[in-house]
Motif scaffolding. Structure first.
Motif, PDB file in Angstrom:
ATOM      1  N   PRO A 183     -10.010   2.784 -17.368  1.00  0.00           N
ATOM      2  CA  PRO A 183     -10.228   1.488 -16.707  1.00  0.00           C
ATOM      3  C   PRO A 183      -8.918   0.915 -16.188  1.00  0.00           C
ATOM      4  CG  PRO A 183     -11.444   1.602 -18.762  1.00  0.00           C
ATOM      5  CD  PRO A 183     -10.540   2.807 -18.735  1.00  0.00           C
ATOM      6  N   SER A 184      -8.929   0.520 -14.949  1.00  0.00           N
ATOM      7  CA  SER A 184      -7.715   0.013 -14.323  1.00  0.00           C
ATOM      8  C   SER A 184      -8.097  -1.009 -13.263  1.00  0.00           C
ATOM      9  CB  SER A 184      -6.935   1.166 -13.678  1.00  0.00           C
ATOM     10  OG  SER A 184      -7.737   1.773 -12.687  1.00  0.00           O
ATOM     11  N   ARG A 185      -7.115  -1.747 -12.832  1.00  0.00           N
ATOM     12  CA  ARG A 185      -7.357  -2.685 -11.740  1.00  0.00           C
ATOM     13  C   ARG A 185      -7.606  -1.901 -10.461  1.00  0.00           C
ATOM     14  NH1 ARG A 185      -4.240  -7.925  -9.332  1.00  0.00           N
ATOM     15  NH2 ARG A 185      -5.960  -9.368  -9.671  1.00  0.00           N
ATOM     16  N   THR A 186      -8.585  -2.338  -9.711  1.00  0.00           N
ATOM     17  CA  THR A 186      -8.993  -1.647  -8.491  1.00  0.00           C
ATOM     18  C   THR A 186      -8.750  -2.542  -7.288  1.00  0.00           C
ATOM     19  OG1 THR A 186     -10.703  -0.384  -9.656  1.00  0.00           O
ATOM     20  CG2 THR A 186     -10.954  -0.620  -7.270  1.00  0.00           C
ATOM     21  N   VAL A 187      -8.184  -1.973  -6.234  1.00  0.00           N
ATOM     22  CA  VAL A 187      -8.009  -2.707  -4.985  1.00  0.00           C
ATOM     23  C   VAL A 187      -9.333  -2.703  -4.237  1.00  0.00           C
ATOM     24  CG1 VAL A 187      -6.816  -2.785  -2.761  1.00  0.00           C
ATOM     25  CG2 VAL A 187      -5.577  -2.099  -4.826  1.00  0.00           C
ATOM     26  N   ALA A 188      -9.820  -3.891  -3.889  1.00  0.00           N
ATOM     27  CA  ALA A 188     -11.012  -4.023  -3.046  1.00  0.00           C
ATOM     28  C   ALA A 188     -10.535  -4.568  -1.704  1.00  0.00           C
ATOM     29  CB  ALA A 188     -12.025  -4.966  -3.685  1.00  0.00           C
TER      30      ALA A 188
ATOM     31  N   HIS B 154     -10.972 -10.993 -12.144  1.00  0.00           N
ATOM     32  CA  HIS B 154      -9.650 -10.846 -11.540  1.00  0.00           C
ATOM     33  C   HIS B 154      -8.798  -9.791 -12.252  1.00  0.00           C
ATOM     34  CE1 HIS B 154      -9.354 -13.649 -14.866  1.00  0.00           C
ATOM     35  NE2 HIS B 154      -8.049 -13.439 -14.916  1.00  0.00           N
ATOM     36  N   GLU B 155      -9.151  -9.438 -13.481  1.00  0.00           N
ATOM     37  CA  GLU B 155      -8.442  -8.374 -14.175  1.00  0.00           C
ATOM     38  C   GLU B 155      -8.881  -6.999 -13.670  1.00  0.00           C
ATOM     39  OE1 GLU B 155      -8.686  -8.760 -18.417  1.00  0.00           O
ATOM     40  OE2 GLU B 155      -8.614 -10.958 -18.321  1.00  0.00           O
ATOM     41  N   LYS B 156     -10.113  -6.926 -13.186  1.00  0.00           N
ATOM     42  CA  LYS B 156     -10.652  -5.658 -12.690  1.00  0.00           C
ATOM     43  C   LYS B 156     -10.355  -5.455 -11.214  1.00  0.00           C
ATOM     44  CE  LYS B 156     -13.213  -1.929 -12.371  1.00  0.00           C
ATOM     45  NZ  LYS B 156     -12.709  -0.637 -12.870  1.00  0.00           N
ATOM     46  N   PHE B 157     -10.397  -6.518 -10.403  1.00  0.00           N
ATOM     47  CA  PHE B 157     -10.298  -6.359  -8.957  1.00  0.00           C
ATOM     48  C   PHE B 157      -9.172  -7.187  -8.352  1.00  0.00           C
ATOM     49  CE2 PHE B 157     -14.768  -5.219  -9.704  1.00  0.00           C
ATOM     50  CZ  PHE B 157     -14.791  -3.972  -9.089  1.00  0.00           C
ATOM     51  N   ALA B 158      -8.414  -6.546  -7.489  1.00  0.00           N
ATOM     52  CA  ALA B 158      -7.473  -7.223  -6.595  1.00  0.00           C
ATOM     53  C   ALA B 158      -8.116  -7.190  -5.218  1.00  0.00           C
ATOM     54  CB  ALA B 158      -6.126  -6.494  -6.577  1.00  0.00           C
ATOM     55  N   VAL B 159      -8.580  -8.322  -4.752  1.00  0.00           N
ATOM     56  CA  VAL B 159      -9.366  -8.383  -3.521  1.00  0.00           C
ATOM     57  C   VAL B 159      -8.467  -8.834  -2.372  1.00  0.00           C
ATOM     58  CG1 VAL B 159     -11.465  -9.235  -2.431  1.00  0.00           C
ATOM     59  CG2 VAL B 159     -11.365  -9.026  -4.929  1.00  0.00           C
TER      60      VAL B 159
ATOM     61  N   ARG C 202       4.020  -6.121  -5.553  1.00  0.00           N
ATOM     62  CA  ARG C 202       4.271  -7.548  -5.350  1.00  0.00           C
ATOM     63  C   ARG C 202       3.020  -8.411  -5.287  1.00  0.00           C
ATOM     64  NH1 ARG C 202       8.080  -6.468  -0.331  1.00  0.00           N
ATOM     65  NH2 ARG C 202       7.530  -8.625   0.196  1.00  0.00           N
ATOM     66  N   ILE C 203       1.856  -7.815  -5.004  1.00  0.00           N
ATOM     67  CA  ILE C 203       0.650  -8.621  -4.842  1.00  0.00           C
ATOM     68  C   ILE C 203      -0.465  -8.158  -5.771  1.00  0.00           C
ATOM     69  CG2 ILE C 203      -1.179  -9.289  -3.222  1.00  0.00           C
ATOM     70  CD1 ILE C 203       0.856  -9.263  -0.986  1.00  0.00           C
ATOM     71  N   TRP C 204      -0.792  -6.867  -5.751  1.00  0.00           N
ATOM     72  CA  TRP C 204      -1.983  -6.402  -6.448  1.00  0.00           C
ATOM     73  C   TRP C 204      -1.760  -6.107  -7.925  1.00  0.00           C
ATOM     74  CZ3 TRP C 204      -2.770  -2.311  -2.063  1.00  0.00           C
ATOM     75  CH2 TRP C 204      -3.236  -2.958  -0.912  1.00  0.00           C
ATOM     76  N   ARG C 205      -0.555  -5.742  -8.298  1.00  0.00           N
ATOM     77  CA  ARG C 205      -0.244  -5.366  -9.680  1.00  0.00           C
ATOM     78  C   ARG C 205      -1.176  -4.235 -10.160  1.00  0.00           C
ATOM     79  NH1 ARG C 205      -1.052 -10.574  -9.645  1.00  0.00           N
ATOM     80  NH2 ARG C 205      -2.737 -10.486 -11.177  1.00  0.00           N
ATOM     81  N   VAL C 206      -1.186  -3.161  -9.389  1.00  0.00           N
ATOM     82  CA  VAL C 206      -1.982  -1.986  -9.752  1.00  0.00           C
ATOM     83  C   VAL C 206      -1.070  -0.770  -9.836  1.00  0.00           C
ATOM     84  CG1 VAL C 206      -4.100  -2.870  -8.717  1.00  0.00           C
ATOM     85  CG2 VAL C 206      -2.563  -1.471  -7.341  1.00  0.00           C
ATOM     86  N   LYS C 207      -1.501   0.182 -10.637  1.00  0.00           N
ATOM     87  CA  LYS C 207      -0.723   1.398 -10.847  1.00  0.00           C
ATOM     88  C   LYS C 207      -1.586   2.620 -10.542  1.00  0.00           C
ATOM     89  CE  LYS C 207       2.333  -0.623 -14.338  1.00  0.00           C
ATOM     90  NZ  LYS C 207       3.468  -0.657 -13.393  1.00  0.00           N
ATOM     91  N   PRO C 208      -0.952   3.746 -10.255  1.00  0.00           N
ATOM     92  CA  PRO C 208      -1.711   4.968  -9.959  1.00  0.00           C
ATOM     93  C   PRO C 208      -2.541   5.420 -11.159  1.00  0.00           C
ATOM     94  CG  PRO C 208       0.597   5.203  -9.285  1.00  0.00           C
ATOM     95  CD  PRO C 208       0.503   3.950 -10.104  1.00  0.00           C
ATOM     96  N   VAL C 209      -3.660   6.058 -10.855  1.00  0.00           N
ATOM     97  CA  VAL C 209      -4.499   6.711 -11.861  1.00  0.00           C
ATOM     98  C   VAL C 209      -4.660   8.167 -11.424  1.00  0.00           C
ATOM     99  CG1 VAL C 209      -6.777   6.842 -12.929  1.00  0.00           C
ATOM    100  CG2 VAL C 209      -5.732   4.610 -12.491  1.00  0.00           C
ATOM    101  N   PRO C 210      -3.900   9.089 -12.009  1.00  0.00           N
ATOM    102  CA  PRO C 210      -4.030  10.501 -11.620  1.00  0.00           C
ATOM    103  C   PRO C 210      -5.442  11.013 -11.884  1.00  0.00           C
ATOM    104  CG  PRO C 210      -2.046  10.132 -12.923  1.00  0.00           C
ATOM    105  CD  PRO C 210      -2.860   8.881 -13.029  1.00  0.00           C
ATOM    106  N   VAL C 211      -5.901  11.899 -11.017  1.00  0.00           N
ATOM    107  CA  VAL C 211      -7.245  12.459 -11.122  1.00  0.00           C
ATOM    108  C   VAL C 211      -7.129  13.959 -11.359  1.00  0.00           C
ATOM    109  CG1 VAL C 211      -9.412  12.901  -9.906  1.00  0.00           C
ATOM    110  CG2 VAL C 211      -8.256  10.690  -9.645  1.00  0.00           C
ATOM    111  N   HIS C 212      -7.834  14.437 -12.381  1.00  0.00           N
ATOM    112  CA  HIS C 212      -7.897  15.869 -12.660  1.00  0.00           C
ATOM    113  C   HIS C 212      -9.303  16.357 -12.329  1.00  0.00           C
ATOM    114  CE1 HIS C 212      -3.992  15.664 -14.579  1.00  0.00           C
ATOM    115  NE2 HIS C 212      -4.420  14.603 -15.241  1.00  0.00           N
ATOM    116  N   LEU C 213      -9.382  17.512 -11.719  1.00  0.00           N
ATOM    117  CA  LEU C 213     -10.677  18.014 -11.285  1.00  0.00           C
ATOM    118  C   LEU C 213     -11.577  18.326 -12.468  1.00  0.00           C
ATOM    119  CD1 LEU C 213      -9.978  20.441  -8.306  1.00  0.00           C
ATOM    120  CD2 LEU C 213     -10.754  18.080  -8.255  1.00  0.00           C
ATOM    121  N   LEU C 214     -12.842  17.917 -12.337  1.00  0.00           N
ATOM    122  CA  LEU C 214     -13.851  18.341 -13.299  1.00  0.00           C
ATOM    123  C   LEU C 214     -14.197  19.794 -13.018  1.00  0.00           C
ATOM    124  CD1 LEU C 214     -16.307  15.315 -13.187  1.00  0.00           C
ATOM    125  CD2 LEU C 214     -14.342  15.648 -14.660  1.00  0.00           C
ATOM    126  N   HIS C 215     -14.389  20.565 -14.073  1.00  0.00           N
ATOM    127  CA  HIS C 215     -14.759  21.975 -13.909  1.00  0.00           C
ATOM    128  C   HIS C 215     -16.272  22.059 -14.011  1.00  0.00           C
ATOM    129  CE1 HIS C 215     -10.608  23.319 -13.995  1.00  0.00           C
ATOM    130  NE2 HIS C 215     -10.423  22.397 -14.919  1.00  0.00           N
TER     131      HIS C 215
END
Length: 847
Positions: free
Chosen positions: A73-78, A322-327, A815-828
């Motif tokens: 779970p992370s902040r998501t840019v909308a 507002h913790e889930k979404f940066a709109v 500076r605005i959204w305060r979000v960080k990368p979420v690396p994605v690993h392929l599902l097998h």
């Protein structure tokens, strides 16, 4: 594609990335998806089959991305935008997957031409220009940087119009971009939502003694989401572009049909679907204004309900929205989302007003894209109340509370109250959407350094006085994947051979090209790649217009929306000046030039349409004059779009960025031209200032009044006639126009363009004409020194790294959204089974 990524595909032979597997999958789709044997397949069948083949290879990443966002779970840019000028999908996905050469080889093995197949794609015309193109670049960078993001917009059935030039004039034709279907989208009917419009409100006290408001709508429409995958470059992240289509709650009224009223039986369907029928309906009529407001509300209402669904799927209460979404509000078109979120939180989820307002302000941020007051949307109060009665009440409540804070902060300053109010009281009362966006957002940003300064000091000065901490500046950028790697493969290969391929995701690495600017051998290869691009563009011009142009001539290009402030007519005045010089002195030594224009005028913008006619009329005279011997050619290339831009930017020698200083917010065409090796001529406006600083003043042709000089000249009392009388060449140029030389002897045709300029010259054409013509002479002299020009071209590209959308998105994240990368690993999932044996099925929760 990295070796690690390829190995992750090893267990899924169906979507492996080898040329042989792609070839087999392609033939399967020709047969099973298109329902034809390969020998009977049309070009569109081949495109559809290849698109589905590539989409299959996106889906595993798409599902893996959704699972990663659920597991981490992370902040998501909308990203809310009325426009997404996304461009053709297929080529871009091949580049980002890293399989362009594999697919090309697969097609060659079947006797097919990949370029011909790519040309079959009808690009989605879901934008008007820079705003939508920026949104598309940002979506590409968000995925490339592995940032959780959703793009929300409208699935217009008909996009920006197809432009034809008939008898020299723009003619708008329907853009039926969906006529052959869209293989990239997936309809998600299970996530459809209902949207209310019109009606009235009822105020009451509930059984717990609380004051409540009930909205009783006049009509309800259904919003159905259509999802398209947005793949990052050489990563597993596939974010979602979710576009909403309007449908009727009941598409067919059977009893009405049985009574013989066949049209009435489907009337609700027709009315409802009008909401998402066309991009930017003409708002000159009251009905057009109402439809445009309904359109804007529709897509933000759908999007916010969707965000609340995702919030619930994560098990989070609405108080943590507002913790889930940066709109992010991409201009004022989605600004009504602020009132809508308040309605949802207060009316539907029972949050106290103050708590709901705190959540709302922390969730939203606003990007301002204009310095033109007329472009800051305002809605007549009666119209707003008729379409959105509850929202008008909410806006008025927000305004009341806000103005109380203003009274305390700026005690006794009643004029400031009027300037800051969300409701304009001058004449007919209006709801000011930019004001609503400023009050309801925690951050406000401009899109270039000059634009941000003028925004703080002029357009939004009172809001900056109120909340200086809200304001920041983030200069726009463009994605190097589409605008260099995909659109300019010749130059890209040369760059990669010289400095490695790291520049594709770190554009600042182009700096390593600088030493090559002094390498004669490299410059020769550079020029050869650029000449190939010019030959390709010359073929396109001939095919589209019938005009033959010389690839060895200087390609002087101005492609952008047609607007007075962008000053296409100033460029044409220079063409006439050159024409006049050659006619007066036939042996004049000038570099041969091809002037290439492209861009659309808004259907209701008659002045802009007259500017197109002016360009084509001058072209008609210049191109037919045998005395010029191809020393000058003028072409208007119709229907400029993303696909066309991919051919033009790599072939341009000179880019025209000549808006009046202080009018262009940023501009991104200048960036695309620079990274493809073109030189820019421009005023110190928008991002031109930063681009000039980056590439060096010696590699940028700057001219004209600065923004402070424009303000000073107007304050002193600008007299355009004075410039006319003291410049003989300007008098000669305007004289030819006034005599009807370019309008078959009829002086009335272009009277509306220039007669008024001697009395009222709103965009200071006459004041900048002399400096512009002088600067163009410097351009000519530089182009006549090929080695010097090639050196400048290499440096223009090498120093354009700052203007990547990756850099811009990193700044938004920090500076605005305060979000960080979420690396994605392929599902097998070779057999389609979940990665975790005990994970079960999590229905309805996916991004």
């Amino acid at each position: 594609m990295t070796e690690a990524s390829r190995s992750e595909h090893a267990d899924d032979t169906r979507t492996a990335l080898s040329s042989a597997t792609i070839r087999r999958a392609f033939l399967d789709h020709v047969f099973h998806t298109q329902g034809k044997p390969p020998e009977h397949a049309s070009q569109n069948d081949l495109y559809q089959a290849l698109a589905h083949t590539v989409r299959d290879r996106l889906v595993q990443r798409w599902i893996s991305t959704s699972e990663a966002y659920l597991d981490q779970p992370s902040r998501t840019v909308a990203y809310l935008s009325a426009e997404f000028l996304i461009g053709p999908h297929l080529g871009n996905n091949l580049i980002n997957l890293g399989i362009y050469s594999e697919v090309e080889a697969a097609m060659q093995a079947l006797g097919l031409d990949l370029e011909q197949i790519l040309a079959q794609e009808i690009e989605p015309g879901l934008g008007n220009g820079g705003l939508g193109r920026l949104a598309a670049c940002f979506m590409d960078s968000l995925a490339t940087l592995e940032i959780p993001a959703l793009g929300y917009g409208i699935r217009y059935e008909y996009g920006i119009f197809q432009q034809a030039i008939i008898d020299g004039m723009q003619v708008e034709k329907t853009d039926s971009w969906l006529r052959n279907g869209n293989p990239w989208e997936i309809q998600r009917s299970e996530w459809a939502v209902q949207v209310r419009l019109g009606g009235h409100t009822e105020h009451y006290t509930d059984d717990r003694g609380r004051y409540r408001v009930r909205w009783v709508p006049a009509k309800t429409v259904v919003g159905v989401p259509f999802d398209s995958p947005i793949l990052g470059y050489r990563v597993n992240t596939v974010n979602t572009l979710r576009l909403w289509r309007a449908e009727a709650t009941e598409a067919f009224d059977f009893p009405t049909f049985n009574r013989g009223d066949y049209l009435g039986a489907v009337s609700k369907k027709v009315t409802s679907e009008n909401l998402t029928k066309v991009l930017y309906p003409n708002d000159e009529t009251e009905q057009g204004k109402e439809l445009r407001l309904e359109q804007q509300y529709f897509f933000v209402a759908c999007s916010l309900q969707d965000m609340l669904r995702l919030l619930a799927a994560d098990g989070m209460p609405v108080s943590r929205f507002h913790e889930k979404f940066a709109v992010q509000l991409n201009d004022t078109h989605p600004a009504v989302a602020i009132a809508e979120l308040m309605r949802l939180l207060v009316d539907e989820h029972d949050l106290p007003w103050d708590e709901a307002w705190d959540v709302t302000r922390q969730a939203f941020a606003y990007t301002n894209h204009t310095l033109l007051p007329e472009a800051l949307e305002q809605w007549p109060l009666p119209l707003f109340g008729r379409v959105l009665p509850r929202h008008l009440e909410i806006v008025l409540e927000i305004n009341t509370r806000f103005l109380e804070a203003v009274r305390i902060r700026f005690y006794g300053d009643d004029s400031r109250l009027a300037r800051l109010s969300l409701i304009s009281e001058h004449g007919e009362r209006h709801v000011r959407m930019a004001h609503l966006a400023c009050v309801g957002s925690h951050a406000i940003n401009g899109v270039a350094a000059l634009h941000s300064r003028l925004m703080r000091e002029d357009v939004l000065r009172d809001f900056h006085d109120m909340w200086p901490e809200k304001f920041t500046s983030i200069t726009n950028g463009v994605t190097p994947r589409r605008w260099l790697a995909l659109s300019n493969p010749r130059l890209s290969r040369l760059v990669t051979d010289a400095i490695g391929e790291g520049w594709v995701t770190d554009l600042e690495r182009l700096r390593a090209l600088e030493p090559f600017a002094d390498d004669a051998g490299f410059r020769e290869q550079w020029q050869a790649a650029r000449r190939d691009n010019k030959v390709a563009l010359a073929e396109l011009v001939r095919d589209c217009t019938g005009v033959a142009i010389d690839p060895s001539s200087m390609f002087d290009v101005m492609v952008k929306r047609i607007h007075e402030y962008k000053r296409q007519h100033l460029a044409v005045l220079h063409i006439i000046a050159l024409y006049h010089r050659i006619k007066s002195a036939p042996n004049l030594d000038l570099a041969p030039r091809t002037f290439l224009f492209g861009g659309k005028a808004a259907p209701g913008y008659e002045y802009a349409k007259l500017m197109i006619r002016f360009i084509t009329s001058v072209a008609d005279v210049v191109n037919r004059d045998p005395q010029l011997r191809d020393r000058l050619k003028v072409v208007f290339l119709p229907n400029f779009n993303v696909s066309c831009g991919q051919r033009i930017y790599p072939a341009a020698d000179l880019s025209e960025q000549i808006s009046l200083a202080g009018k262009e917010a940023s501009g991104t065409g200048n960036m695309k031209f620079a990274m493809n090796g073109a030189l820019n001529i421009g005023t110190m406006d928008g991002a031109n200032i930063e681009l000039c600083d980056a590439v060096g003043a010696d590699n940028f042709f700057a001219f004209g009044l600065t923004a402070p000089a424009v303000y000073a000249l107007r304050a002193a009392g600008y007299d355009p006639a004075a410039y006319y009388h003291r410049n003989p060449e300007l008098r000669a140029v305007l004289g030819l126009i006034q005599q009807g030389f370019f309008s078959h002897g009829d002086p009335a045709v272009f009277r509306g363009l220039f007669d008024e300029h001697l009395r009222h010259d709103p965009y200071l054409l006459l004041a900048d004409f002399g400096a512009y013509v002088e600067c163009q002479q410097r351009v000519c002299e530089a182009y006549m020194q090929p080695q010097h020009w090639q050196r400048m071209s290499v440096l223009s590209c090498a120093r354009s790294g700052h203007f990547s959308s990756d850099r811009a998105i990193r700044e938004y994240c920090e500076r605005i959204w305060r979000v960080k990368p979420v690396p994605v690993h392929l599902l097998h999932r070779a057999s389609g089974t979940p990665r975790h044996a005990d994970s079960g099925i999590r229905a309805g929760k996916g991004h």
